[in-house]
Design an enzyme around this catalytic site. Structure first.
Site, PDB file in Angstrom:
ATOM      1  N   GLU A 137       1.647   1.947  -3.264  1.00 26.92           N
ATOM      2  CA  GLU A 137       0.439   3.254  -3.994  1.00 26.92           C
ATOM      3  C   GLU A 137       0.937   5.356  -3.748  1.00 26.92           C
ATOM      4  OE1 GLU A 137      -4.155   4.186  -2.385  1.00 26.92           O
ATOM      5  OE2 GLU A 137      -3.843   1.975  -2.653  1.00 26.92           O
ATOM      6  N   HIS A 138       0.587   5.416  -2.869  1.00 27.23           N
ATOM      7  CA  HIS A 138       0.957   5.735  -2.074  1.00 27.23           C
ATOM      8  C   HIS A 138       2.669   7.472  -2.735  1.00 27.23           C
ATOM      9  CE1 HIS A 138      -1.544   6.469   1.099  1.00 27.23           C
ATOM     10  NE2 HIS A 138      -1.629   6.151   0.749  1.00 27.23           N
TER      11      HIS A 138
ATOM     12  N   GLU B 171      -4.162   7.495   7.680  1.00 23.59           N
ATOM     13  CA  GLU B 171      -5.426   6.984   6.474  1.00 23.59           C
ATOM     14  C   GLU B 171      -6.143   5.807   7.351  1.00 23.59           C
ATOM     15  OE1 GLU B 171      -5.717   4.947   2.383  1.00 23.59           O
ATOM     16  OE2 GLU B 171      -4.372   6.581   2.738  1.00 23.59           O
TER      17      GLU B 171
ATOM     18  N   HIS C 165       1.204  -0.964  -0.186  1.00 19.92           N
ATOM     19  CA  HIS C 165       0.140   0.244   0.191  1.00 19.92           C
ATOM     20  C   HIS C 165       1.063   1.039  -0.374  1.00 19.92           C
ATOM     21  CE1 HIS C 165      -2.585   3.242   2.339  1.00 19.92           C
ATOM     22  NE2 HIS C 165      -2.943   2.933   1.277  1.00 19.92           N
TER      23      HIS C 165
END
Length: 274
Positions: A84-85, A161, A81
């Site tokens: 993705e950032h 998040e 993940h």
């Protein structure tokens, strides 16, 4: 298998792309606009799928990386993940903020999402700018910089998040459900990761995952929209074949033992929302 509560990104887009990709991967190796999408494997092992649709002068360019949270080792929970950032944060030749400016200047949008089995990056833009979109996605797949200062800032964004995610009853329920259903298999861990692990990631941790899994043989390049597959394929091959292939790690996924009895979980909290 896709669970919409356990990955990041746009829910409807994931469902659509998952269905389309499943169908595309069984296509014959060659074709034409009349025959349907064209599928070809480049010399470096990357799979390319092109589909013509002239409904509007736009194109969607996507890179499907066959690496999500399932490929994470113990102590790497959430590292897929993080990619993705970070991949849009700059490359060896594009500084921080340059990628977003290039895409926006072409009237396009760029985004990504992560799931158990894959991480997907996409650019949607006017078809006349597709050459720029191709170069941007090829660049981030091959040359992401992972600037340590940007990584430190983005880790804090991801931690926030995670906190927001854990504040949502539906997300908490989903996590508890999968953690109970999967005692051994990595499906039992949240795609977004755990705060205590994510906050400790270093640039070397992220780069190791990137170098292991962001390999041409492990990528599917998909383009759909206002394009001529046969005319575009040589141009794509020339650009994408420049990405050198590397050996893929052996995929070792824990085997979930058979469930022989019902499993029950109960969690009690002083919650303000249900």
């Amino acid at each position: 298998m896709f669970d919409f509560g356990r990955r990041t990104g746009t829910r409807n887009l994931l469902l659509l792309c998952a269905c389309v990709s499943t169908a595309f991967l069984s296509l014959p190796a060659r074709g034409s606009a009349e025959d349907g999408p064209v599928r070809r494997v480049l010399p470096n092992g990357m799979t390319v799928i092109l589909a013509e649709n002239r409904a509007a002068p736009v194109v969607s360019i996507q890179v499907w990386v066959k690496a999500g949270s399932v490929q994470e080792k113990d102590g790497e929970d959430g590292v897929a993940h993080v990619h993705e950032h970070m991949l849009f944060k700059g490359t060896d030749s594009r500084g921080v903020g340059t990628i977003a400016r290039e895409v926006e200047a072409a009237g396009g949008e760029i985004n990504a999402y992560t799931s158990w089995e894959m991480t997907v990056y996409f650019v949607n833009m006017a078809s006349r700018f597709k050459k720029e979109g191709i170069d941007i996605l090829a660049d981030i797949i091959e040359n992401a910089a992972f600037d340590k200062h940007e990584l430190a800032k983005e880790i804090e964004v991801i931690r926030e998040e995670i906190r927001r995610y854990m504040d949502m009853p539906a997300s908490r329920l989903s996590d508890m459900f999968y953690a109970t259903a999967y005692a051994v298999h990595p499906y039992g861990r949240p795609v977004i990761g755990y705060d205590e692990i994510v906050k400790g990631f270093t640039r070397e941790d992220v780069l190791r995952f990137y170098r292991n899994w962001y390999v041409p043989e492990n990528l599917v390049w998909v383009m759909v929209g206002d394009l001529d597959p046969e005319a575009l394929m040589p141009e794509l091959e020339a650009r994408l074949s420049r990405i050198p292939n590397r050996p893929l790690p052996v995929r070792k996924t824990a085997v979930e033992p058979p469930q022989s009895a019902p499993r029950v979980f109960v969690q009690q909290e002083d919650a303000q929302e249900a």
